[in-house]
Write a protein that holds these residues in place. Sequence first.
Motif, PDB file in Angstrom:
ATOM      1  N   TRP A   1       0.820  -1.212   0.000  1.00 31.47           N
ATOM      2  CA  TRP A   1       0.000   0.000   0.000  1.00 31.47           C
ATOM      3  C   TRP A   1       0.856   1.264   0.000  1.00 31.47           C
ATOM      4  O   TRP A   1       0.466   2.289  -0.537  1.00 31.47           O
ATOM      5  N   GLY A   2       2.050   1.180   0.560  1.00 31.50           N
ATOM      6  CA  GLY A   2       2.949   2.336   0.528  1.00 31.50           C
ATOM      7  C   GLY A   2       3.336   2.698  -0.897  1.00 31.50           C
ATOM      8  O   GLY A   2       3.354   3.887  -1.264  1.00 31.50           O
ATOM      9  N   VAL A   3       3.615   1.688  -1.709  1.00 24.34           N
ATOM     10  CA  VAL A   3       3.967   1.916  -3.115  1.00 24.34           C
ATOM     11  C   VAL A   3       2.748   2.416  -3.885  1.00 24.34           C
ATOM     12  O   VAL A   3       2.867   3.315  -4.734  1.00 24.34           O
ATOM     13  N   ILE A   4       1.579   1.855  -3.593  1.00 24.89           N
ATOM     14  CA  ILE A   4       0.350   2.297  -4.264  1.00 24.89           C
ATOM     15  C   ILE A   4       0.101   3.780  -3.982  1.00 24.89           C
ATOM     16  O   ILE A   4      -0.220   4.557  -4.901  1.00 24.89           O
ATOM     17  N   ILE A   5       0.234   4.181  -2.729  1.00 28.37           N
ATOM     18  CA  ILE A   5       0.017   5.592  -2.362  1.00 28.37           C
ATOM     19  C   ILE A   5       1.012   6.497  -3.087  1.00 28.37           C
ATOM     20  O   ILE A   5       0.656   7.584  -3.559  1.00 28.37           O
ATOM     21  N   LEU A   6       2.256   6.051  -3.203  1.00 29.67           N
ATOM     22  CA  LEU A   6       3.261   6.828  -3.938  1.00 29.67           C
ATOM     23  C   LEU A   6       2.836   7.006  -5.394  1.00 29.67           C
ATOM     24  O   LEU A   6       2.922   8.114  -5.944  1.00 29.67           O
TER      25      LEU A   6
ATOM     26  N   VAL B   1      -0.204   6.945  -6.533  1.00 32.84           N
ATOM     27  CA  VAL B   1      -1.376   7.831  -6.546  1.00 32.84           C
ATOM     28  C   VAL B   1      -0.951   9.293  -6.513  1.00 32.84           C
ATOM     29  O   VAL B   1      -1.453  10.128  -7.275  1.00 32.84           O
ATOM     30  N   VAL B   2      -0.012   9.611  -5.620  1.00 33.60           N
ATOM     31  CA  VAL B   2       0.480  10.988  -5.501  1.00 33.60           C
ATOM     32  C   VAL B   2       1.160  11.428  -6.794  1.00 33.60           C
ATOM     33  O   VAL B   2       0.920  12.534  -7.297  1.00 33.60           O
ATOM     34  N   LEU B   3       1.983  10.562  -7.369  1.00 32.23           N
ATOM     35  CA  LEU B   3       2.716  10.922  -8.591  1.00 32.23           C
ATOM     36  C   LEU B   3       1.793  11.049  -9.793  1.00 32.23           C
ATOM     37  O   LEU B   3       1.967  11.944 -10.626  1.00 32.23           O
ATOM     38  N   VAL B   4       0.787  10.173  -9.894  1.00 34.05           N
ATOM     39  CA  VAL B   4      -0.186  10.275 -10.994  1.00 34.05           C
ATOM     40  C   VAL B   4      -0.968  11.583 -10.885  1.00 34.05           C
ATOM     41  O   VAL B   4      -1.210  12.262 -11.896  1.00 34.05           O
ATOM     42  N   THR B   5      -1.354  11.949  -9.660  1.00 34.97           N
ATOM     43  CA  THR B   5      -2.059  13.218  -9.447  1.00 34.97           C
ATOM     44  C   THR B   5      -1.183  14.398  -9.858  1.00 34.97           C
ATOM     45  O   THR B   5      -1.641  15.323 -10.551  1.00 34.97           O
ATOM     46  N   LEU B   6       0.077  14.350  -9.477  1.00 29.30           N
ATOM     47  CA  LEU B   6       1.018  15.421  -9.820  1.00 29.30           C
ATOM     48  C   LEU B   6       1.239  15.490 -11.328  1.00 29.30           C
ATOM     49  O   LEU B   6       1.173  16.569 -11.938  1.00 29.30           O
ATOM     50  N   ILE B   7       1.483  14.351 -11.948  1.00 26.21           N
ATOM     51  CA  ILE B   7       1.759  14.305 -13.390  1.00 26.21           C
ATOM     52  C   ILE B   7       0.570  14.795 -14.203  1.00 26.21           C
ATOM     53  O   ILE B   7       0.719  15.570 -15.151  1.00 26.21           O
ATOM     54  N   SER B   8      -0.626  14.332 -13.835  1.00 24.12           N
ATOM     55  CA  SER B   8      -1.817  14.721 -14.603  1.00 24.12           C
ATOM     56  C   SER B   8      -2.067  16.225 -14.516  1.00 24.12           C
ATOM     57  O   SER B   8      -2.468  16.866 -15.495  1.00 24.12           O
ATOM     58  N   ASN B   9      -1.783  16.814 -13.355  1.00 23.35           N
ATOM     59  CA  ASN B   9      -2.001  18.256 -13.198  1.00 23.35           C
ATOM     60  C   ASN B   9      -0.892  19.086 -13.856  1.00 23.35           C
ATOM     61  O   ASN B   9      -1.148  20.206 -14.309  1.00 23.35           O
ATOM     62  N   ILE B  10       0.292  18.537 -13.939  1.00 19.67           N
ATOM     63  CA  ILE B  10       1.351  19.201 -14.714  1.00 19.67           C
ATOM     64  C   ILE B  10       0.922  19.291 -16.175  1.00 19.67           C
ATOM     65  O   ILE B  10       1.116  20.318 -16.838  1.00 19.67           O
ATOM     66  N   GLY B  11       0.308  18.235 -16.672  1.00 18.71           N
ATOM     67  CA  GLY B  11      -0.193  18.245 -18.052  1.00 18.71           C
ATOM     68  C   GLY B  11      -1.266  19.291 -18.281  1.00 18.71           C
ATOM     69  O   GLY B  11      -1.379  19.855 -19.381  1.00 18.71           O
TER      70      GLY B  11
END
Length: 402
Positions: free
Chosen positions: A301-306, A308-318
Amino acid sequence: MKKVLIFTILLITGLILSQFIPYILRDSFYSFKTFLDALLYISLAFIMINVGREFEINKKQWRSYTKDYMVAMGAAAFPWILVALYYLFVVAPPGMQIWGNGDAWKETFLLSRFAAPTSAGILFTMLIAAGLKHTWVYKKVQILAIFDDLDTILLMIPLQILMIGMRWQMFVILVVAVVLIWVGWKKMNTYTLRQDWKSILLYSFIMYALIEVLYRMSTYFFGGEGSIHIEILLPAFILGMIMKGDHSVESNPVDIKVGNAISYLFMLLVGMSMPLFVGVDFDAMAAHSSSMISRIPIPSWGVIILHVVLVTLISNIGKLFPLFFYKDRKIGERLAVSVGMFTRGEVGAGVLFIAIGYNLGGLLLVVSVLAMCLNLLLTGFFISYAKKLAQDALLEEVSIAE
């Protein structure tokens, strides 16, 4: 902000319920799932009809919207592509070499499309509440967000065709899509139809029934491989598009409350439609799955949360794509438009539901759903920051004028 919080809570609640209901209902789960899917499609049609009703442009000056559409297309494409590449090259283990498989690319690009659309309804409501209705930021966002959703809907057609493959059903879907787009453009804001919540709900039910009948009849005559399944996103959007605007309905408290309630229900149902991932033997499931991306191992779950955070960041950078255009405006205003478009909601959730319909699941679906929840939780911050940027630009203009 209240609406966004409710969206998030209901999506998470539905996600939790989805892990227990199959065990509780057991043999009755299939009947329940059929009913759940019907409610989902009807709710999605209701939402998309209302999105279509918001689509208003001056057809005589359509060339003036070319730049806006290209910017909106970029704002939808970059989050989608960046998330898809992240899924393929970062989330998937190198040993699987999933990036070298054509089916994996198709599935990933369909699933990651959830990151593309801005939630126009949430965005408009919160910007108006922030007192920005008469600013350039609001007017520009209003155009870009609708074009953003339209681009998402239109791009679902070739993605659906890729999933189906080169069969004659592909041409039927393509012809239907082209005819609908042509009708929508020619008859935009033409027909005086009743637009109270009861009428729109009735239209949604009829539309779902017609699409379902077509699907079941084609399945009966041609089998599962030969079925014709038209996604409800485009027909519902076009129906809303050809309706002549009725502003009395838009301000009716009952219609607003019912519309919000259906949106809330939809988010709950999307969560409840998620496949099992708790207490599941993923190795055994992957061995029997026809989906490539469903075979990606589930990490801690620690890797999953990481992720999730990175996907949120990447999508908003786009979503910062509009920042590089409209150079005649201050950078703060352009950034306010971009940040405002970070908001996600019903259309993105609808894409996830469609992806589930193609039996796409596993780790990437879990990350996608949780990333949408995180983005919803951050919506208040996004809008507050966009408001500050817009107000700072406005104050600067006033000080220069003085």
